[in-house]
Design an enzyme around this catalytic site. Sequence first.
Site, PDB file in Angstrom:
ATOM      1  N   GLY A  16       0.818  -1.202   0.000  1.00 50.26           N
ATOM      2  CA  GLY A  16       0.000   0.000   0.000  1.00 50.26           C
ATOM      3  C   GLY A  16       0.854   1.255   0.000  1.00 50.26           C
ATOM      4  O   GLY A  16       2.068   1.210   0.207  1.00 50.26           O
ATOM      5  N   CYS A  17       0.208   2.396  -0.230  1.00 51.52           N
ATOM      6  CA  CYS A  17       0.955   3.650  -0.382  1.00 51.52           C
ATOM      7  C   CYS A  17       1.596   4.100   0.931  1.00 51.52           C
ATOM      8  O   CYS A  17       2.788   4.450   0.960  1.00 51.52           O
ATOM      9  CB  CYS A  17       0.057   4.731  -0.958  1.00 51.52           C
ATOM     10  N   PHE A  18       0.856   4.103   2.027  1.00 56.75           N
ATOM     11  CA  PHE A  18       1.459   4.444   3.316  1.00 56.75           C
ATOM     12  C   PHE A  18       2.542   3.429   3.687  1.00 56.75           C
ATOM     13  O   PHE A  18       3.607   3.790   4.190  1.00 56.75           O
ATOM     14  CB  PHE A  18       0.404   4.496   4.419  1.00 56.75           C
TER      15      PHE A  18
END
Length: 205
Positions: A16-18
């Site tokens: 995921g991005c985070f």
Amino acid sequence: MNREEIRQANAIANPGCFATAIQLGLLPLAKAGLLTEVYSTGITGSTGAGQSLSSTGHFSWRANNIQAYKTLTHQHMKEVGQSLQQLQGSPASIHFTPWRGDFTRGIFISSQLRCEKSPEEVLALYEDFYKGHPFTIVTRKPIALKQVVNTNKCLIQVEQVGHQLVVHSAIDNLLKGASGQAVQNMNLLFGFEETTGLHLKANAF
């Protein structure tokens, strides 16, 4: 950290991005076995909210506003913990507070921890770890979100006062945190040059 495994894979799961932004900031410390207790804060733009309509994703709510959400419970932390333990061999405790920001694209993370090594030793760890990785750039200068938006890059800056170390990392959540990373993995999988299709220009220039 999984470049060679990706080249031989049948299926690849992009983080995921985070998770991407936090991990890239902490992986060199994990490899050196320096992670115990970490406090991370991150801010993301409205595109980080996904495709579903929601009141907090609407521009009229985002404008001139900031909000914490999923404090200490964000779903990406399991991904982060798995990768850090894979490198370090022992678990690290990561306490993460995400924020919604008044902008469209990008993620900026600041992670703080205690570190006994000198600033030069820490910087050397980062520069050595990311040597040969074209999209992760360690810099001694302050970083800004606009330097990475519209690119597949992650910028990393480390700051230290006494034994308190802060690692800043910035990515575009739609590229390095999503489609750009997928293209990078596809390039590795099919034997293309890793940077193919990813020479992108940042908003700041």
